[in-house]
Design a protein around this motif. Structure first.
Motif, PDB file in Angstrom:
ATOM      1  N   GLN A  28       0.834  -1.203   0.000  1.00 45.61           N
ATOM      2  CA  GLN A  28       0.000   0.000   0.000  1.00 45.61           C
ATOM      3  C   GLN A  28       0.872   1.257   0.000  1.00 45.61           C
ATOM      4  O   GLN A  28       0.614   2.214  -0.720  1.00 45.61           O
ATOM      5  CB  GLN A  28      -0.942  -0.003   1.208  1.00 45.61           C
ATOM      6  CG  GLN A  28      -1.836   1.220   1.288  1.00 45.61           C
ATOM      7  CD  GLN A  28      -2.732   1.359   0.068  1.00 45.61           C
ATOM      8  OE1 GLN A  28      -3.316   0.393  -0.404  1.00 45.61           O
ATOM      9  NE2 GLN A  28      -2.837   2.567  -0.459  1.00 45.61           N
ATOM     10  N   SER A  31       2.549   1.740  -3.378  1.00 46.52           N
ATOM     11  CA  SER A  31       1.560   2.208  -4.345  1.00 46.52           C
ATOM     12  C   SER A  31       1.195   3.676  -4.119  1.00 46.52           C
ATOM     13  O   SER A  31       1.173   4.466  -5.067  1.00 46.52           O
ATOM     14  CB  SER A  31       0.303   1.338  -4.258  1.00 46.52           C
ATOM     15  OG  SER A  31      -0.692   1.815  -5.120  1.00 46.52           O
ATOM     16  N   SER A  32       0.939   4.042  -2.888  1.00 39.59           N
ATOM     17  CA  SER A  32       0.507   5.420  -2.616  1.00 39.59           C
ATOM     18  C   SER A  32       1.609   6.441  -2.877  1.00 39.59           C
ATOM     19  O   SER A  32       1.337   7.558  -3.282  1.00 39.59           O
ATOM     20  CB  SER A  32      -0.023   5.549  -1.185  1.00 39.59           C
ATOM     21  OG  SER A  32       1.026   5.408  -0.257  1.00 39.59           O
ATOM     22  N   ARG A  33       2.847   6.041  -2.689  1.00 43.38           N
ATOM     23  CA  ARG A  33       3.978   6.959  -2.929  1.00 43.38           C
ATOM     24  C   ARG A  33       4.540   6.850  -4.347  1.00 43.38           C
ATOM     25  O   ARG A  33       5.417   7.608  -4.719  1.00 43.38           O
ATOM     26  CB  ARG A  33       5.081   6.706  -1.910  1.00 43.38           C
ATOM     27  CG  ARG A  33       4.672   7.062  -0.492  1.00 43.38           C
ATOM     28  CD  ARG A  33       5.876   7.098   0.422  1.00 43.38           C
ATOM     29  NE  ARG A  33       5.515   7.406   1.769  1.00 43.38           N
ATOM     30  CZ  ARG A  33       5.354   8.645   2.256  1.00 43.38           C
ATOM     31  NH1 ARG A  33       5.525   9.668   1.478  1.00 43.38           N
ATOM     32  NH2 ARG A  33       5.029   8.823   3.520  1.00 43.38           N
ATOM     33  N   LYS A  34       4.036   5.854  -5.098  1.00 42.53           N
ATOM     34  CA  LYS A  34       4.503   5.615  -6.467  1.00 42.53           C
ATOM     35  C   LYS A  34       6.016   5.385  -6.507  1.00 42.53           C
ATOM     36  O   LYS A  34       6.737   5.998  -7.287  1.00 42.53           O
ATOM     37  CB  LYS A  34       4.091   6.757  -7.393  1.00 42.53           C
ATOM     38  CG  LYS A  34       2.598   6.899  -7.531  1.00 42.53           C
ATOM     39  CD  LYS A  34       2.237   8.031  -8.471  1.00 42.53           C
ATOM     40  CE  LYS A  34       0.778   8.059  -8.780  1.00 42.53           C
ATOM     41  NZ  LYS A  34      -0.091   8.657  -7.853  1.00 42.53           N
ATOM     42  N   ILE A  35       6.472   4.488  -5.629  1.00 43.33           N
ATOM     43  CA  ILE A  35       7.889   4.128  -5.561  1.00 43.33           C
ATOM     44  C   ILE A  35       8.017   2.616  -5.709  1.00 43.33           C
ATOM     45  O   ILE A  35       7.042   1.892  -5.530  1.00 43.33           O
ATOM     46  CB  ILE A  35       8.553   4.610  -4.248  1.00 43.33           C
ATOM     47  CG1 ILE A  35       7.809   4.074  -3.011  1.00 43.33           C
ATOM     48  CG2 ILE A  35       8.621   6.143  -4.220  1.00 43.33           C
ATOM     49  CD1 ILE A  35       8.462   4.413  -1.678  1.00 43.33           C
ATOM     50  N   GLY A  36       9.220   2.154  -6.021  1.00 47.70           N
ATOM     51  CA  GLY A  36       9.430   0.742  -6.270  1.00 47.70           C
ATOM     52  C   GLY A  36      10.025  -0.040  -5.120  1.00 47.70           C
ATOM     53  O   GLY A  36      10.047  -1.270  -5.146  1.00 47.70           O
ATOM     54  N   GLU A  52       8.901  -4.006  -4.847  1.00 46.04           N
ATOM     55  CA  GLU A  52       7.702  -4.576  -5.460  1.00 46.04           C
ATOM     56  C   GLU A  52       7.973  -6.001  -5.935  1.00 46.04           C
ATOM     57  O   GLU A  52       7.134  -6.884  -5.757  1.00 46.04           O
ATOM     58  CB  GLU A  52       7.283  -3.734  -6.677  1.00 46.04           C
ATOM     59  CG  GLU A  52       6.855  -2.333  -6.356  1.00 46.04           C
ATOM     60  CD  GLU A  52       6.757  -1.469  -7.598  1.00 46.04           C
ATOM     61  OE1 GLU A  52       5.778  -0.695  -7.678  1.00 46.04           O
ATOM     62  OE2 GLU A  52       7.639  -1.553  -8.476  1.00 46.04           O
TER      63      GLU A  52
END
Length: 142
Positions: A28, A31-36, A52
């Motif tokens: 989560q 996804s929310s921070r748009k990082i891998g 990820e």
């Protein structure tokens, strides 16, 4: 160019969670921070890194129940780190050879940033374009 130059432009924000955080919560956050990837920290100490890819592999191996597992059970514990004075070409080589995409930056035993292969490649391309332009300008001026 050095790692320090990347962090100067990118910033030193580092996102982390504790080893007992569930993979669902880590997913989560990613996804929310748009990082891998994010760091797994025990206080100020780097305990591991979780990406990820790590989560996907765990789900593939054990099914949806993997999301209830703690980060510590899946994270990479032996983390390669960079120093501020490391050269980008050296870091890119290490990342490529070892097949990982994120590297914490440590200075004086303290995490000061996190760089990705995308950060490194972007700066390397910028340098190559700059060099090309300088050569073209030199040729045109003679």
């Amino acid at each position: 160019m050095t790692v320090k130059a990347i962090l100067k432009e990118k910033g030193g924000d580092v996102f982390s969670m504790s080893p007992d955080t569930t993979l669902a919560a880590v997913a989560q956050e990613l996804s929310s921070r748009k990082i891998g990837a994010l760091l797994i920290m025990e206080g100020d100490r780097l305990a591991g890194i979780l990406s990820e890819r790590d989560i996907v592999r765990q789900i593939a191996a054990t099914g949806a129940a993997a999301l209830d597992a703690p980060a510590a059970s899946v994270m990479t514990k032996s983390v390669e780190t960079a120093a501020l004075d490391d050269l980008i070409d050296d870091v890119m080589s290490r990342m490529t050879t070892s097949r990982f995409r994120h590297m914490p930056v440590v200075e004086g035993g303290r995490v000061v940033g996190l760089i990705s292969i995308g950060d490194v490649v972007k700066r390397r391309i910028e340098a190559a374009v700059r060099e090309r332009d300088e050569i073209r300008d030199y040729i045109m001026s003679t």
